[in-house]
Design a protein around this motif. Structure first.
Motif, mmCIF file in Angstrom:
data_model
loop_
_atom_site.group_PDB
_atom_site.id
_atom_site.type_symbol
_atom_site.label_atom_id
_atom_site.label_comp_id
_atom_site.label_asym_id
_atom_site.label_seq_id
_atom_site.Cartn_x
_atom_site.Cartn_y
_atom_site.Cartn_z
ATOM 1 N N ARG A 17 0.850 -1.187 0.000
ATOM 2 C CA ARG A 17 0.000 0.000 0.000
ATOM 3 C C ARG A 17 0.885 1.235 0.000
ATOM 4 N N LEU A 18 0.904 1.931 -1.095
ATOM 5 C CA LEU A 18 1.771 3.095 -1.235
ATOM 6 C C LEU A 18 1.181 4.288 -0.523
ATOM 7 N N ASP A 384 -0.711 10.729 -8.922
ATOM 8 C CA ASP A 384 -2.053 10.555 -8.374
ATOM 9 C C ASP A 384 -2.955 9.797 -9.346
ATOM 10 N N LYS A 385 -2.833 10.121 -10.634
ATOM 11 C CA LYS A 385 -3.712 9.521 -11.628
ATOM 12 C C LYS A 385 -3.415 8.040 -11.856
ATOM 13 N N ILE A 386 -2.142 7.645 -11.778
ATOM 14 C CA ILE A 386 -1.785 6.259 -12.104
ATOM 15 C C ILE A 386 -1.606 5.396 -10.867
ATOM 16 N N GLN A 387 -1.912 5.915 -9.687
ATOM 17 C CA GLN A 387 -1.609 5.148 -8.480
ATOM 18 C C GLN A 387 -2.373 3.830 -8.428
ATOM 19 N N SER A 388 -3.646 3.843 -8.820
ATOM 20 C CA SER A 388 -4.427 2.600 -8.797
ATOM 21 C C SER A 388 -3.874 1.596 -9.818
ATOM 22 N N ALA A 393 -0.687 -3.303 -11.102
ATOM 23 C CA ALA A 393 0.457 -3.923 -11.764
ATOM 24 C C ALA A 393 1.385 -4.592 -10.763
ATOM 25 N N ALA A 394 1.522 -3.988 -9.587
ATOM 26 C CA ALA A 394 2.376 -4.592 -8.566
ATOM 27 C C ALA A 394 1.776 -5.896 -8.051
ATOM 28 N N LYS A 395 0.449 -5.900 -7.851
ATOM 29 C CA LYS A 395 -0.190 -7.130 -7.380
ATOM 30 C C LYS A 395 -0.103 -8.236 -8.424
ATOM 31 N N ASP A 396 -0.127 -7.840 -9.702
ATOM 32 C CA ASP A 396 -0.017 -8.825 -10.773
ATOM 33 C C ASP A 396 1.420 -9.219 -11.070
ATOM 34 N N SER A 397 2.361 -8.669 -10.326
ATOM 35 C CA SER A 397 3.795 -8.962 -10.527
ATOM 36 C C SER A 397 4.244 -8.656 -11.945
ATOM 37 N N VAL A 402 4.965 -1.855 -14.374
ATOM 38 C CA VAL A 402 5.346 -0.924 -13.307
ATOM 39 C C VAL A 402 6.390 0.064 -13.821
ATOM 40 N N ARG A 403 7.399 -0.452 -14.501
ATOM 41 C CA ARG A 403 8.437 0.431 -15.028
ATOM 42 C C ARG A 403 7.872 1.406 -16.057
ATOM 43 N N GLN A 404 6.957 0.947 -16.888
ATOM 44 C CA GLN A 404 6.360 1.824 -17.898
ATOM 45 C C GLN A 404 5.567 2.957 -17.233
ATOM 46 N N LEU A 405 4.808 2.614 -16.174
ATOM 47 C CA LEU A 405 4.035 3.638 -15.475
ATOM 48 C C LEU A 405 4.936 4.658 -14.796
#
Length: 455
Positions: A17-18, A384-388, A393-397, A402-405
């Motif tokens: 949780r960020l 803020d816009k891409i946090q969800s 992406a982190a939960k999906d490993s 993640v790097r692209q975002l």
């Protein structure tokens, strides 16, 4: 077994949780104490007109409270690393402002002295529709409201003090650091405005709204300067002479015979004597003492310096702090403007031009000298816009997602500007990126990458 999986899944979610990305405009202290302190300062200072006895008690108490609070906060201030880089631009802006004020004072004296006191005393003021409107409203509005419009609620020194309070409020996290950077931009903008103002009123001399002012404040010869006699005096009351000047584009007048101009001993500044036209006086004839008497001037000075300073204070307050107190300061600006016109310190055009010149110059300096770093704001908005999406992406490993975002966040902060421009100077030297904000973003990025590294 199922419970242990749920607990492990819950712990992983908690680990991933960020923390929410802090927005630049909401990191400040929102208690509103700065607005209350500003209004208290203006209100208590006005008490001097209502009850001088209470004013003598309340004003020292307010200043003591503000000074004590400031002294207590100084050791706790954690942004000295932002103030030190802004110290040199602050000093340079201060020197620039003092030079602009000196140039303006010389122009004020020249505009007053070149035509002599006879011109000031005998030339009627220009028609002012704005003042006519205010006088007409006096007959229509309730007397209580008229008394409020006439009241000396706020003056030039109030606006200057309000800006100083704004700068010192960085100690209380009410505005973003550095305070010296905010002060540097304020003085730099004021210097540009003062130079433009001096070039304006010295190029075309306008009659004073107060014809009696020059003879009561200035000691200059009653007759025009010999250069002015040749080019102005013969045509002032002769329309046929003006027609001839327009037709032939030459001057044919001979300067009149007046007494010899007084020549003081000003040393290196003696070259100014012919322009400032001093009169023989008892005691010292220092050029510095002569210029100090030129403060404010008497003939109309387009545009109003008082309203220009008031507008800069309102613009700085709105951009750095905002809120209800900013709206009140703008109301004070409008009240001060109508009082300048009502009391014939300036024509209406002086106040109107001063207000939009203050807004324009503050906005123009903001293009290369921003209070807030635009790239930082864009980065935080994008985060803020891409946090969800980042959490998913982190939960999906999905490390590539993640790097692209995260790369999108970095790219959103890039600004197309040439290196070495004033934008670099403004954003790095005067208003550096807030390290705390950047570290918060970097911490969130490292949390994500560390998660995949441990996985």
């Amino acid at each position: 077994m199922g419970n242990s999986k749920k607990r492990r899944k819950g712990s992983d979610d908690h680990k991933m949780r960020l923390p929410p990305a802090p927005r630049a405009r909401h990191r400040r202290d929102s208690s509103g104490w700065l607005g209350l302190a500003a209004m208290a300062y203006v209100g208590i200072d006005y008490v001097r007109h209502v009850s001088p006895v209470w004013h003598e008690l309340m004003q020292p108490a307010l200043w003591a409270a503000l000074v004590i609070a400031t002294i207590i906060r100084v050791p706790l201030y954690r942004h000295w690393s932002l103030e030190l880089p802004a110290a040199i631009p602050f000093i340079l802006s201060l020197l620039f402002m003092l030079s602009a004020l000196l140039f303006e004072a010389i122009c004020v004296r020249l505009a007053t002295a070149v035509l002599g006191l006879d011109w000031h005393n005998g030339t009627p003021p220009l028609p002012d529709v704005g003042q006519w409107l205010l006088l007409a409203l006096n007959e229509k509005l309730p007397q209580t409201l008229v008394n409020i419009l006439r009241a000396h609620i706020i003056g030039l020194h109030h606006f200057l003090m309000l800006f100083i309070m704004l700068c010192f409020s960085v100690l209380f996290n009410s505005v973003e650091a550095p305070g010296l950077g905010l002060g540097a931009r304020y003085m730099f903008t004021m210097s540009i405005g003062r130079l433009l103002r001096a070039l304006g009123f010295v190029s075309t001399i306008l009659p004073s709204p107060r014809p009696w002012c020059a003879s009561t404040r200035f000691r200059v010869p009653p007759y025009p300067h010999r250069w002015t006699q040749k080019y102005y005096v013969p045509y002032s009351n002769n329309f046929d002479a003006i027609r001839q000047v327009i037709k032939h584009d030459i001057a044919y007048a001979v300067a009149g015979n007046y007494s010899t101009e007084f020549q003081p001993h000003w040393g290196l500044m003696n070259f100014l004597a012919d322009f400032l036209r001093p009169t023989a006086s008892k005691g010292s004839s220092s050029w510095y003492n002569l210029l100090t008497k030129a403060g404010g001037g008497c003939n109309d000075l387009l545009f109003s310096g008082h309203m220009f300073v008031a507008t800069l204070t309102a613009m700085a307050w709105k951009e750095a702090y905002g809120g209800y107190s900013s709206a009140l300061i703008w109301m004070f600006v409008m009240h001060s403007a109508q009082r300048e016109i009502r009391e014939r310190y300036h024509y209406s055009v002086d106040c109107v031009v001063a207000i939009y010149m203050g807004i324009l110059l503050w906005k123009m300096t903001g293009l290369f000298w921003p209070i807030k770093d635009a790239s930082r704001d864009r980065r935080l908005d994008k985060l803020d816009k891409i946090q969800s999406r980042l959490l998913q992406a982190a939960k999906d490993s999905d490390i590539d997602a993640v790097r692209q975002l995260l790369n999108e966040v970095d790219l959103s902060s890039q600004v197309s500007q040439k290196p070495g421009t004033m934008a670099d100077f403004g954003s790095s030297d005067i208003f550096p990126i807030n390290r705390q904000t950047w570290f918060s973003f970097a911490h969130q990025k490292n949390l994500v990458l560390r998660y995949f590294g441990s996985a």
